[in-house]
Design a protein around this motif. Structure first.
Motif, PDB file in Angstrom:
ATOM      1  N   VAL A  60       0.833  -1.196   0.000  1.00  0.00           N
ATOM      2  CA  VAL A  60       0.000   0.000   0.000  1.00  0.00           C
ATOM      3  C   VAL A  60       0.873   1.254   0.000  1.00  0.00           C
ATOM      4  CG1 VAL A  60      -1.642   1.346   1.394  1.00  0.00           C
ATOM      5  CG2 VAL A  60      -2.010  -1.090   1.034  1.00  0.00           C
ATOM      6  N   ALA A  61       1.944   1.242   0.759  1.00  0.00           N
ATOM      7  CA  ALA A  61       2.860   2.387   0.769  1.00  0.00           C
ATOM      8  C   ALA A  61       3.493   2.581  -0.610  1.00  0.00           C
ATOM      9  CB  ALA A  61       3.950   2.189   1.830  1.00  0.00           C
ATOM     10  N   TYR A  62       3.822   1.497  -1.277  1.00  0.00           N
ATOM     11  CA  TYR A  62       4.398   1.577  -2.619  1.00  0.00           C
ATOM     12  C   TYR A  62       3.387   2.143  -3.606  1.00  0.00           C
ATOM     13  CZ  TYR A  62       6.408   0.069  -7.066  1.00  0.00           C
ATOM     14  OH  TYR A  62       6.891   0.030  -8.336  1.00  0.00           O
ATOM     15  N   ILE A  63       2.123   1.728  -3.492  1.00  0.00           N
ATOM     16  CA  ILE A  63       1.083   2.267  -4.373  1.00  0.00           C
ATOM     17  C   ILE A  63       0.918   3.758  -4.121  1.00  0.00           C
ATOM     18  CG2 ILE A  63      -1.411   2.263  -4.822  1.00  0.00           C
ATOM     19  CD1 ILE A  63      -1.360  -0.757  -4.369  1.00  0.00           C
ATOM     20  N   ASP A  64       0.940   4.150  -2.852  1.00  0.00           N
ATOM     21  CA  ASP A  64       0.758   5.558  -2.501  1.00  0.00           C
ATOM     22  C   ASP A  64       1.931   6.428  -2.924  1.00  0.00           C
ATOM     23  OD1 ASP A  64      -1.712   5.078  -1.416  1.00  0.00           O
ATOM     24  OD2 ASP A  64      -0.993   5.009   0.664  1.00  0.00           O
ATOM     25  N   ASP A  65       3.130   5.881  -2.880  1.00  0.00           N
ATOM     26  CA  ASP A  65       4.316   6.706  -3.153  1.00  0.00           C
ATOM     27  C   ASP A  65       5.354   5.860  -3.882  1.00  0.00           C
ATOM     28  OD1 ASP A  65       6.075   8.889  -3.098  1.00  0.00           O
ATOM     29  OD2 ASP A  65       7.021   8.146  -1.266  1.00  0.00           O
ATOM     30  N   GLY A  66       5.324   5.892  -5.200  1.00  0.00           N
ATOM     31  CA  GLY A  66       6.345   5.187  -5.956  1.00  0.00           C
ATOM     32  C   GLY A  66       5.818   4.497  -7.198  1.00  0.00           C
ATOM     33  N   LEU A  67       4.639   3.946  -7.121  1.00  0.00           N
ATOM     34  CA  LEU A  67       4.110   3.208  -8.262  1.00  0.00           C
ATOM     35  C   LEU A  67       3.867   4.120  -9.460  1.00  0.00           C
ATOM     36  CD1 LEU A  67       3.139   0.550  -9.461  1.00  0.00           C
ATOM     37  CD2 LEU A  67       0.882   1.017  -8.486  1.00  0.00           C
ATOM     38  N   GLN A  68       3.314   5.297  -9.222  1.00  0.00           N
ATOM     39  CA  GLN A  68       3.034   6.222 -10.323  1.00  0.00           C
ATOM     40  C   GLN A  68       4.324   6.614 -11.046  1.00  0.00           C
ATOM     41  OE1 GLN A  68       1.168   9.911  -9.220  1.00  0.00           O
ATOM     42  NE2 GLN A  68       0.677  10.429 -11.323  1.00  0.00           N
ATOM     43  N   ALA A  69       5.369   6.934 -10.308  1.00  0.00           N
ATOM     44  CA  ALA A  69       6.642   7.306 -10.928  1.00  0.00           C
ATOM     45  C   ALA A  69       7.242   6.127 -11.691  1.00  0.00           C
ATOM     46  CB  ALA A  69       7.622   7.801  -9.864  1.00  0.00           C
ATOM     47  N   TYR A  70       7.140   4.927 -11.120  1.00  0.00           N
ATOM     48  CA  TYR A  70       7.655   3.749 -11.807  1.00  0.00           C
ATOM     49  C   TYR A  70       6.925   3.517 -13.122  1.00  0.00           C
ATOM     50  CZ  TYR A  70       8.330  -1.060 -13.154  1.00  0.00           C
ATOM     51  OH  TYR A  70       8.583  -2.194 -13.890  1.00  0.00           O
ATOM     52  N   LEU A  71       5.595   3.570 -13.087  1.00  0.00           N
ATOM     53  CA  LEU A  71       4.811   3.333 -14.297  1.00  0.00           C
ATOM     54  C   LEU A  71       5.056   4.422 -15.344  1.00  0.00           C
ATOM     55  CD1 LEU A  71       1.451   2.069 -12.791  1.00  0.00           C
ATOM     56  CD2 LEU A  71       3.219   0.726 -13.960  1.00  0.00           C
ATOM     57  N   ARG A  72       5.238   5.659 -14.897  1.00  0.00           N
ATOM     58  CA  ARG A  72       5.549   6.743 -15.830  1.00  0.00           C
ATOM     59  C   ARG A  72       6.879   6.462 -16.533  1.00  0.00           C
ATOM     60  NH1 ARG A  72       5.526  11.007 -12.509  1.00  0.00           N
ATOM     61  NH2 ARG A  72       3.281  11.162 -12.652  1.00  0.00           N
ATOM     62  N   GLY A  73       7.884   6.042 -15.767  1.00  0.00           N
ATOM     63  CA  GLY A  73       9.179   5.714 -16.358  1.00  0.00           C
ATOM     64  C   GLY A  73       9.108   4.506 -17.271  1.00  0.00           C
ATOM     65  N   TYR A  74       8.325   3.519 -16.866  1.00  0.00           N
ATOM     66  CA  TYR A  74       8.186   2.303 -17.663  1.00  0.00           C
ATOM     67  C   TYR A  74       7.518   2.593 -19.000  1.00  0.00           C
ATOM     68  CZ  TYR A  74       6.777  -2.406 -19.019  1.00  0.00           C
ATOM     69  OH  TYR A  74       6.585  -3.566 -19.705  1.00  0.00           O
ATOM     70  N   THR A  75       6.425   3.360 -18.976  1.00  0.00           N
ATOM     71  CA  THR A  75       5.749   3.675 -20.235  1.00  0.00           C
ATOM     72  C   THR A  75       6.617   4.564 -21.116  1.00  0.00           C
ATOM     73  OG1 THR A  75       4.525   5.452 -19.143  1.00  0.00           O
ATOM     74  CG2 THR A  75       3.413   3.344 -19.387  1.00  0.00           C
ATOM     75  N   PHE A  76       7.406   5.456 -20.513  1.00  0.00           N
ATOM     76  CA  PHE A  76       8.343   6.256 -21.289  1.00  0.00           C
ATOM     77  C   PHE A  76       9.347   5.346 -21.993  1.00  0.00           C
ATOM     78  CE2 PHE A  76      12.333   8.436 -21.936  1.00  0.00           C
ATOM     79  CZ  PHE A  76      11.950   9.650 -22.500  1.00  0.00           C
ATOM     80  N   SER A  77       9.864   4.359 -21.262  1.00  0.00           N
ATOM     81  CA  SER A  77      10.834   3.419 -21.844  1.00  0.00           C
ATOM     82  C   SER A  77      10.224   2.632 -22.991  1.00  0.00           C
ATOM     83  CB  SER A  77      11.338   2.443 -20.784  1.00  0.00           C
ATOM     84  OG  SER A  77      12.023   3.125 -19.774  1.00  0.00           O
ATOM     85  N   LEU A  78       8.971   2.224 -22.847  1.00  0.00           N
ATOM     86  CA  LEU A  78       8.300   1.513 -23.937  1.00  0.00           C
ATOM     87  C   LEU A  78       8.145   2.393 -25.165  1.00  0.00           C
ATOM     88  CD1 LEU A  78       5.456  -0.354 -22.028  1.00  0.00           C
ATOM     89  CD2 LEU A  78       7.531  -1.352 -23.016  1.00  0.00           C
ATOM     90  N   ASP A  79       7.783   3.641 -24.934  1.00  0.00           N
ATOM     91  CA  ASP A  79       7.528   4.565 -26.037  1.00  0.00           C
ATOM     92  C   ASP A  79       8.806   5.037 -26.709  1.00  0.00           C
ATOM     93  OD1 ASP A  79       5.766   6.180 -27.646  1.00  0.00           O
ATOM     94  OD2 ASP A  79       6.410   7.916 -26.460  1.00  0.00           O
TER      95      ASP A  79
END
Length: 90
Positions: A60-79
């Motif tokens: 839950v802490a990871y979802i609250d603080d960290g998951l959004q930044a990770y997913l943003r970086g991941y989708t950037f890497s895919l694109d």
């Protein structure tokens, strides 16, 4: 998928690495085979419950603080087909 690749996947799924656990786990595990599991008096159960609860809190802490930044970086890497540049922290 080719016939050879399909056969390889099916063959890999048929390996019984855990003595039948993958195919007929309900026949090997249950309250009768492990009577101490789930009882409040079991130290093993208490430790497992504590570890699971801590894992949930960490997730839950990871979802609250960290998951959004990770997913943003991941989708950037895919694109962009490259990792994002790290920003300097002020």
């Amino acid at each position: 998928m080719s016939e050879t690749a399909t056969e390889a996947v099916v063959s890999a799924a048929c390996l019984e690495l855990y003595s039948g656990y993958g195919w007929d786990g309900d026949d090997h595990w249950g309250a009768g085979t492990h009577p101490g599991w789930g009882s409040n008096g079991s130290a093993q159960y208490q430790a497992h419950y504590h570890d699971a609860a801590q894992g949930h809190l960490d997730f839950v802490a990871y979802i609250d603080d960290g998951l959004q930044a990770y997913l943003r970086g991941y989708t950037f890497s895919l694109d962009q087909r490259r990792p994002p540049r790290r920003r300097c922290q002020p």
